[in-house]
Design a protein around this motif. Sequence first.
Motif, mmCIF file in Angstrom:
data_model
loop_
_atom_site.group_PDB
_atom_site.id
_atom_site.type_symbol
_atom_site.label_atom_id
_atom_site.label_comp_id
_atom_site.label_asym_id
_atom_site.label_seq_id
_atom_site.Cartn_x
_atom_site.Cartn_y
_atom_site.Cartn_z
ATOM 1 N N LEU A 190 49.684 39.136 31.934
ATOM 2 C CA LEU A 190 48.906 40.236 32.496
ATOM 3 C C LEU A 190 49.341 40.503 33.924
ATOM 4 O O LEU A 190 49.590 39.573 34.690
ATOM 5 N N VAL A 191 49.427 41.799 34.281
ATOM 6 C CA VAL A 191 49.559 42.189 35.690
ATOM 7 C C VAL A 191 48.328 43.017 36.033
ATOM 8 O O VAL A 191 48.095 44.061 35.411
ATOM 9 N N MET A 192 47.522 42.533 36.967
ATOM 10 C CA MET A 192 46.316 43.258 37.367
ATOM 11 C C MET A 192 46.462 43.638 38.831
ATOM 12 O O MET A 192 46.912 42.826 39.640
ATOM 13 N N SER A 193 46.069 44.871 39.162
ATOM 14 C CA SER A 193 46.187 45.253 40.573
ATOM 15 C C SER A 193 44.820 45.311 41.242
ATOM 16 O O SER A 193 43.774 45.224 40.596
ATOM 17 N N PHE A 194 44.858 45.439 42.563
ATOM 18 C CA PHE A 194 43.684 45.403 43.441
ATOM 19 C C PHE A 194 42.559 46.330 42.968
ATOM 20 O O PHE A 194 42.810 47.295 42.271
ATOM 21 N N PHE A 195 41.331 46.038 43.397
ATOM 22 C CA PHE A 195 40.135 46.816 43.087
ATOM 23 C C PHE A 195 39.926 46.918 41.574
ATOM 24 O O PHE A 195 39.558 47.956 41.042
ATOM 25 N N SER A 196 40.158 45.791 40.899
ATOM 26 C CA SER A 196 39.874 45.679 39.465
ATOM 27 C C SER A 196 38.682 44.750 39.280
ATOM 28 O O SER A 196 38.461 43.846 40.109
ATOM 29 N N GLY A 197 37.935 44.947 38.206
ATOM 30 C CA GLY A 197 36.813 44.058 37.899
ATOM 31 C C GLY A 197 35.690 44.126 38.915
ATOM 32 O O GLY A 197 34.974 43.139 39.123
ATOM 33 N N ILE A 198 35.496 45.264 39.536
ATOM 34 C CA ILE A 198 34.526 45.370 40.629
ATOM 35 C C ILE A 198 33.131 45.737 40.129
ATOM 36 O O ILE A 198 32.147 45.180 40.598
ATOM 37 N N ALA A 243 50.910 31.878 45.548
ATOM 38 C CA ALA A 243 51.346 33.138 46.161
ATOM 39 C C ALA A 243 52.805 33.406 45.824
ATOM 40 O O ALA A 243 53.644 32.508 45.951
ATOM 41 N N LEU A 244 53.102 34.624 45.370
ATOM 42 C CA LEU A 244 54.493 35.049 45.154
ATOM 43 C C LEU A 244 54.981 35.870 46.337
ATOM 44 O O LEU A 244 56.183 36.018 46.553
ATOM 45 N N ALA A 245 54.042 36.470 47.060
ATOM 46 C CA ALA A 245 54.395 37.273 48.228
ATOM 47 C C ALA A 245 53.210 37.247 49.184
ATOM 48 O O ALA A 245 52.063 37.153 48.739
ATOM 49 N N ILE A 275 50.635 38.985 46.575
ATOM 50 C CA ILE A 275 50.903 38.993 45.124
ATOM 51 C C ILE A 275 50.859 37.544 44.656
ATOM 52 O O ILE A 275 51.463 36.679 45.301
ATOM 53 N N THR A 276 50.137 37.323 43.551
ATOM 54 C CA THR A 276 49.946 35.928 43.103
ATOM 55 C C THR A 276 50.254 35.796 41.611
ATOM 56 O O THR A 276 50.335 36.785 40.884
ATOM 57 N N ARG A 277 50.402 34.530 41.178
ATOM 58 C CA ARG A 277 50.586 34.239 39.754
ATOM 59 C C ARG A 277 49.736 33.028 39.404
ATOM 60 O O ARG A 277 49.648 32.085 40.192
ATOM 61 N N GLN A 317 59.752 40.430 37.598
ATOM 62 C CA GLN A 317 59.039 39.150 37.471
ATOM 63 C C GLN A 317 58.184 39.135 36.207
ATOM 64 O O GLN A 317 58.196 38.166 35.442
ATOM 65 N N ALA A 318 57.438 40.221 35.995
ATOM 66 C CA ALA A 318 56.481 40.245 34.886
ATOM 67 C C ALA A 318 57.211 40.288 33.549
ATOM 68 O O ALA A 318 56.823 39.609 32.593
ATOM 69 N N CYS A 319 58.268 41.102 33.449
ATOM 70 C CA CYS A 319 59.009 41.218 32.187
ATOM 71 C C CYS A 319 59.679 39.881 31.855
ATOM 72 O O CYS A 319 59.744 39.479 30.693
#
Lengths: 378, 378, 378
Positions: free
Chosen positions: B187-195, B257-259, B272-274, B300-302
Amino acid sequence: MRSLGSHRPWVLMEQAPAHVNWRERNATKGPGVMRLGSYQAVARGADGIMFFQWRASKAGAEKFHSGMLPHAGIDSRVWREVKALGTELRKLDGILASQVQADVAILMDWENWWALELGSKPSNDLHLLPQLLAYYAPLFKRNITVDFAHPESDLSRYKLVIAPNLYLVNERAAENINRYVQNGGTLVMSFFSGIVDEHDHIHLGGYPAPFREMLGLVVEEFAPYTETQFNSVCTTDNMQFKCSLWGDIIHLKSAQALASFEQDYYAGSPAITRNRFGKGTAFYVGSFPEQSGMDWLMDQACQAASTKAVAPHSPAGVEFVRRSNGTHTWLFALNYSEEEVNVPLDQPGYELLSETKFDKSLRLGPRDVAIIQLLPQA
Amino acid sequence: MRSLGSHRPWVLMEQAPAHVNWRERNATKGPGVMRLGSYQAVARGADGIMFFQWRASKAGAEKFHSGMLPHAGIDSRVWREVKALGTELRKLDGILASQVQADVAILMDWENWWALELGSKPSNDLHLLPQLLAYYAPLFKRNITVDFAHPESDLSRYKLVIAPNLYLVNERAAENINRYVQNGGTLVMSFFSGIVDEHDHIHLGGYPAPFREMLGLVVEEFAPYTETQFNSVCTTDNMQFKCSLWGDIIHLKSAQALASFEQDYYAGSPAITRNRFGKGTAFYVGSFPEQSGMDWLMDQACQAASTKAVAPHSPAGVEFVRRSNGTHTWLFALNYSEEEVNVPLDQPGYELLSETKFDKSLRLGPRDVAIIQLLPQA
Amino acid sequence: MRSLGSHRPWVLMEQAPAHVNWRERNATKGPGVMRLGSYQAVARGADGIMFFQWRASKAGAEKFHSGMLPHAGIDSRVWREVKALGTELRKLDGILASQVQADVAILMDWENWWALELGSKPSNDLHLLPQLLAYYAPLFKRNITVDFAHPESDLSRYKLVIAPNLYLVNERAAENINRYVQNGGTLVMSFFSGIVDEHDHIHLGGYPAPFREMLGLVVEEFAPYTETQFNSVCTTDNMQFKCSLWGDIIHLKSAQALASFEQDYYAGSPAITRNRFGKGTAFYVGSFPEQSGMDWLMDQACQAASTKAVAPHSPAGVEFVRRSNGTHTWLFALNYSEEEVNVPLDQPGYELLSETKFDKSLRLGPRDVAIIQLLPQA
């Protein structure tokens, strides 16, 4: 806010602990910014600092407005900063009910604001707030504390009164302002002032009819500038600066020209004037000078009014304000910069937050504040 | 459109033979553009191509919308191109009802879209479609076919699922997404998710409450950027790229942390984290990276998801998509560029439109298309 | 205004003595500008010059609109200029009821204007007035006097008729225009003309159906350009210029190409054409050329129509117009520039304002005007 209450005690009713939610992009207040803003309000007279909101809401239109207790809970920077501020404020009880003293007032009248910004004007791009700010900014930079005053209020306490674009004046206000100068005050009035009465009817008899004698001039016509049009002025002491938005065609009566326009069909005619009237002095500004011109103008006016800065040798980016209760005086130093600065002191003092005595100077970190109770010279 | 129907057969209901009439300036489709667009729809699963309108109207609001039969009549380019396409389509009967297979899904939910773009947000300039596109573009460029999927739908068929700004999630969606990762998905999830939940009420307990465990982190606060504000991140493998719009203040729990951010008061904190969660992997993206950053992130994700491109050695400007019916597989190559290109083939195939067999490669003219029925390796 | 009255006497009903009050920024008319504008109206046929308003109002929405008598009273530039003009006008009684003669007409029809600018067009950025102006400007620069004429009016008095974007034409107008060319007239028609009838229904049969025979061509399709799209054309005499907004795909019948497009899928196809029809000549312009192209085009058209300038060797920035009553002819020279210029005279004349006879030339100051009653050659 201080001026609205006519020098009575006041509190800051609402401030955001971090971010608001009603801008397009709601940047947050980083570390130290909320504390610095809080002390700015105290420095300028507030006896209390209140927040909106206690706990960040779970629902509703304001759920993304910051609260003292954020969604993240108490393990958060915002909560820690609010708590620290509350602890610190206990040290400031002595300041309560003391007053800020200002030698300068800018005239501000809601009726004038509304009337000035109604349509069908010579220039609809003449807005009051940018004009107020253009006069306020050089005073702020010089650490000269400024009140805002109503045109009909008692002006006798001020050494210098500034009237930017006071388009609408009734008879009482006109008399009040003329009397202030007559009795020895110093006035700076800008273009498109004294044009209409409280019914938005022209004061006939030549612009600006209620102030012509006091200013010692008559304005024959207005020459508003388009967005791409400018003029420049040259002062009698050979300063040169750009002007925008507006030019008045001025004929001198008793006034003398301090600066003249350099372009267009009225080149050579006065742009900025000074007039003795009774025991006082009245400046008139027939255009909108760029910043260097406003600096020059405020220096002229402050000199004429013998207005002095709170802290004349202050480092850039640091604001100084004084509060006093007759017995004690407190000097606030607010460092808005991101650099540590050295603050020279004219007299020794006891810094309330650090609980430390300083004699000649103190160091102030980025976004830090000092509140110095002044002590008698040794 | 394909994803809306949940993998059932579909047709393109309306397309313009040449120009539309509802833009401010209605540029026309030049030679070959309508044919290329038609085959794009077929490549991506359409079993039919329909037009609005048959005959360009004589009157009414749509008289300047193109028709298969233009005002100019049958002695016209548009009519000839429509006729030629109709003739060609007969060769494609074998493809009917075959399916496009995608290994990647981007989550897309109308409820979330509406909620995300309601006002009074940390940033009202956070719009869903540009975010979806920012994640879609690097996948399109790599010829990785993408479905759009509802957050409550069966995700087990996908190797990689991307959730850009999934602000609103109900309990079922949250469980579904967490289960997908638990069972081995990437999964790749971006900011302001699950709020918020389906009532637009905050999921309390630290952002993003429904996904904190799965992502292995907690977001303490949001730092939206103004139009002129930016940050940059540096990855653990020393890539550096600019970020705009938003920064999350992230505290790691089980994630790594990845970045990390490089500017502002949270410099050095993760961007950016994993995280390993069950048998799967979850990436979290706490800002909006520029294109080079999105390329890095999708690589990275692929890699983590073992996702493969349809045609790994494809020339730039050429799209590759596969349709399959279990028995046969067809490789579509669509040349959007204005250059003739060489298309390498991994296995021999029979090109349906030219009715020609190709072994190793074929040439494709500007705006031309090849539909290759793959043959067993010799 | 002159053309609206069909060559009957007319007066300028309202003009501002100085500034208006309905712009965002109402720049004033400087010294001489009101006088020059007044004589421009007289030069172009006005028998009277009236003002709004007599006395600048004390109150109301128009109190900052200039009046002949300003708020400043009679000791003012504006009052003095109005009074001086009134005195001068007495010298011009002989001109009353004389006529302006124009050899060129631009077709202008309100019905067409409305229809052309309704939405759902190939390009909604095609507006009539900028197109009229683009054809008018090179004629004005050449001191060629222009009438505006209705498409159904008698055109036989004109050597040259220009029809920019005459989108809507009824049968009478179409016949009238075709007959004009047939009988020996010269016509310039631009793209998107003759497209609909008075009910906004397409004239079927190939664009522009009512004019195809007269123009000797057929337009197959329209290629409107986006804001960032352009084309260029090359003329048969090797001029090259940029085109914007629109391209017609033109097929020649009896017409010949004067210029061809250089870019896009219709490169090499005609952009500007000429056709003999009956005793006349019809030009067609299938795009919107930049200014150098309009200059070139108007030179071609004026040459074909044997149209001559009022004053061929005039200095830049000076307009020349003639009025005549059969017995006498008056040459108006209006200097819009800020330079003094030398005005050569083809024949001697008596200048009415200075009451002076000039033989070969006269000097004209900035913003000054000369009204010369022409005398027979010595």
